[in-house]
Scaffold this motif. Structure first.
Motif, PDB file in Angstrom:
ATOM      1  N   PHE A  30       0.825  -1.210   0.000  1.00 47.40           N
ATOM      2  CA  PHE A  30       0.000   0.000   0.000  1.00 47.40           C
ATOM      3  C   PHE A  30       0.862   1.264   0.000  1.00 47.40           C
ATOM      4  O   PHE A  30       0.550   2.237  -0.690  1.00 47.40           O
ATOM      5  CB  PHE A  30      -0.959  -0.002   1.190  1.00 47.40           C
ATOM      6  CG  PHE A  30      -2.237  -0.728   0.917  1.00 47.40           C
ATOM      7  CD1 PHE A  30      -3.279  -0.100   0.252  1.00 47.40           C
ATOM      8  CD2 PHE A  30      -2.394  -2.049   1.300  1.00 47.40           C
ATOM      9  CE1 PHE A  30      -4.462  -0.775  -0.022  1.00 47.40           C
ATOM     10  CE2 PHE A  30      -3.577  -2.736   1.027  1.00 47.40           C
ATOM     11  CZ  PHE A  30      -4.612  -2.093   0.362  1.00 47.40           C
ATOM     12  N   ALA A  31       1.949   1.248   0.759  1.00 50.51           N
ATOM     13  CA  ALA A  31       2.848   2.403   0.779  1.00 50.51           C
ATOM     14  C   ALA A  31       3.484   2.599  -0.597  1.00 50.51           C
ATOM     15  O   ALA A  31       3.602   3.730  -1.093  1.00 50.51           O
ATOM     16  CB  ALA A  31       3.928   2.199   1.848  1.00 50.51           C
ATOM     17  N   HIS A  32       3.887   1.501  -1.217  1.00 48.10           N
ATOM     18  CA  HIS A  32       4.506   1.558  -2.542  1.00 48.10           C
ATOM     19  C   HIS A  32       3.505   2.048  -3.592  1.00 48.10           C
ATOM     20  O   HIS A  32       3.855   2.835  -4.489  1.00 48.10           O
ATOM     21  CB  HIS A  32       5.021   0.165  -2.910  1.00 48.10           C
ATOM     22  CG  HIS A  32       5.859   0.138  -4.148  1.00 48.10           C
ATOM     23  ND1 HIS A  32       6.796   1.091  -4.443  1.00 48.10           N
ATOM     24  CD2 HIS A  32       5.900  -0.752  -5.182  1.00 48.10           C
ATOM     25  CE1 HIS A  32       7.389   0.816  -5.601  1.00 48.10           C
ATOM     26  NE2 HIS A  32       6.840  -0.312  -6.070  1.00 48.10           N
ATOM     27  N   ALA A  33       2.260   1.592  -3.490  1.00 46.78           N
ATOM     28  CA  ALA A  33       1.216   2.026  -4.425  1.00 46.78           C
ATOM     29  C   ALA A  33       0.974   3.528  -4.309  1.00 46.78           C
ATOM     30  O   ALA A  33       0.805   4.218  -5.320  1.00 46.78           O
ATOM     31  CB  ALA A  33      -0.077   1.258  -4.158  1.00 46.78           C
ATOM     32  N   ALA A  34       0.952   4.033  -3.077  1.00 48.85           N
ATOM     33  CA  ALA A  34       0.748   5.468  -2.863  1.00 48.85           C
ATOM     34  C   ALA A  34       1.857   6.276  -3.524  1.00 48.85           C
ATOM     35  O   ALA A  34       1.609   7.317  -4.145  1.00 48.85           O
ATOM     36  CB  ALA A  34       0.688   5.760  -1.367  1.00 48.85           C
ATOM     37  N   GLY A  35       3.088   5.778  -3.418  1.00 49.75           N
ATOM     38  CA  GLY A  35       4.214   6.460  -4.059  1.00 49.75           C
ATOM     39  C   GLY A  35       4.112   6.414  -5.571  1.00 49.75           C
ATOM     40  O   GLY A  35       4.394   7.406  -6.263  1.00 49.75           O
ATOM     41  N   ASN A  36       3.687   5.275  -6.107  1.00 45.54           N
ATOM     42  CA  ASN A  36       3.554   5.140  -7.559  1.00 45.54           C
ATOM     43  C   ASN A  36       2.563   6.153  -8.135  1.00 45.54           C
ATOM     44  O   ASN A  36       2.754   6.664  -9.244  1.00 45.54           O
ATOM     45  CB  ASN A  36       3.084   3.730  -7.926  1.00 45.54           C
ATOM     46  CG  ASN A  36       4.177   2.694  -7.755  1.00 45.54           C
ATOM     47  OD1 ASN A  36       5.335   3.020  -7.519  1.00 45.54           O
ATOM     48  ND2 ASN A  36       3.813   1.431  -7.861  1.00 45.54           N
ATOM     49  N   LEU A  37       1.506   6.442  -7.392  1.00 45.18           N
ATOM     50  CA  LEU A  37       0.452   7.331  -7.884  1.00 45.18           C
ATOM     51  C   LEU A  37       0.928   8.771  -8.041  1.00 45.18           C
ATOM     52  O   LEU A  37       0.266   9.577  -8.700  1.00 45.18           O
ATOM     53  CB  LEU A  37      -0.757   7.275  -6.947  1.00 45.18           C
ATOM     54  CG  LEU A  37      -1.496   5.925  -6.910  1.00 45.18           C
ATOM     55  CD1 LEU A  37      -2.631   5.965  -5.900  1.00 45.18           C
ATOM     56  CD2 LEU A  37      -2.032   5.559  -8.297  1.00 45.18           C
ATOM     57  N   LYS A  38       2.074   9.098  -7.479  1.00 47.86           N
ATOM     58  CA  LYS A  38       2.614  10.444  -7.631  1.00 47.86           C
ATOM     59  C   LYS A  38       2.993  10.728  -9.079  1.00 47.86           C
ATOM     60  O   LYS A  38       3.206  11.885  -9.451  1.00 47.86           O
ATOM     61  CB  LYS A  38       3.822  10.650  -6.720  1.00 47.86           C
ATOM     62  CG  LYS A  38       3.480  10.723  -5.239  1.00 47.86           C
ATOM     63  CD  LYS A  38       4.688  11.068  -4.403  1.00 47.86           C
ATOM     64  CE  LYS A  38       5.114  12.512  -4.594  1.00 47.86           C
ATOM     65  NZ  LYS A  38       4.127  13.466  -4.060  1.00 47.86           N
ATOM     66  N   ILE A  39       3.068   9.691  -9.903  1.00 47.04           N
ATOM     67  CA  ILE A  39       3.397   9.903 -11.312  1.00 47.04           C
ATOM     68  C   ILE A  39       2.315  10.718 -12.011  1.00 47.04           C
ATOM     69  O   ILE A  39       2.564  11.386 -13.020  1.00 47.04           O
ATOM     70  CB  ILE A  39       3.613   8.556 -12.030  1.00 47.04           C
ATOM     71  CG1 ILE A  39       4.410   8.763 -13.322  1.00 47.04           C
ATOM     72  CG2 ILE A  39       2.277   7.876 -12.315  1.00 47.04           C
ATOM     73  CD1 ILE A  39       4.884   7.467 -13.952  1.00 47.04           C
TER      74      ILE A  39
END
Length: 210
Positions: free
Chosen positions: A13-22
């Motif tokens: 979930f933390a990694h997904a949140a970071g990915n969405l910054k794209i």
């Protein structure tokens, strides 16, 4: 197995949140990726936090695999002779394919590391240009990569749907009402995670993110 799974779900979930910054923009995504390398400074040297996190994730992954192996061996020892007649047991697709799903997830993790972490399989493979790596990876002409990514992420979602529910049962949830609640929560969390991860490659493939 439940404890190691919870650690891995938290990371996902933390990694997904970071990915969405794209979706915010090139500079913001690159800034976020570079920021990860500086977490803990000046107390820790650059990249140390990332390595601490990576080692922790490896420990959790190996603990998860080891636990699954031990449980499988115990199950076989508990019933060394097959049933003469065993009626079909109703269960979800995720539950019936849990072990194979775990293998797919493991292979995907290895590919993902070689692709977007080390850059070995990435067309750009430049750690200083994370945004460019993602755009090149899911370019329209590399549709097969996006397809493989989609299949793998869906496998992760199915694995999580059953895994989150099983973890809740293992950690003490026993009532019928609690079981229904755990099933609903597991489904919602799995869908959210799958949508979050698939939104990036699909957006790049169709040209929404450039």
């Amino acid at each position: 197995m439940a404890a190691s799974g919870i650690v891995l779900v938290g990371f996902l979930f933390a990694h997904a949140a970071g990915n969405l910054k794209i979706f915010i923009g090139n500079e913001d995504f690159d800034h976020y990726a570079h920021w990860l390398r500086t977490i803990g400074t000046p107390l820790l040297p650059d990249v140390w936090f990332l390595w601490i996190m990576r080692i922790g994730l490896l420990v959790a992954i190996f603990a998860h695999i080891w636990s699954a192996t031990v449980l499988t061996v115990r199950a076989k020892k508990a019933r060394p002779v097959k049933y003469a007649h065993r009626p079909k047991v109703q269960g979800s697709y995720a539950a019936r394919t849990m072990r194979w799903g775990g293998v797919i997830v493991l292979l995907f993790i290895i590919y993902h590391i070689l692709d977007l972490t080390t850059g070995t399989l990435n067309p750009v493979g430049d750690s200083s240009r994370p945004h460019a790596n993602v755009i090149a990876d899911f370019a329209p002409e590399r549709w097969y990569v996006t397809l493989f990514y989609a299949v793998s992420v869906i496998a992760v979602g199915l694995h999580l749907r059953h895994g989150i529910f099983s973890a809740a049962r293992t950690l003490g949830q026993q009532t019928a009402k609690g079981q229904r609640r755990a099933q609903a929560i597991a489904l919602v969390l799995s869908v959210i995670l799958v949508v979050a991860y698939l939104s990036v490659p699909f957006a790049v493939t169709v040209g929404l993110v450039k």
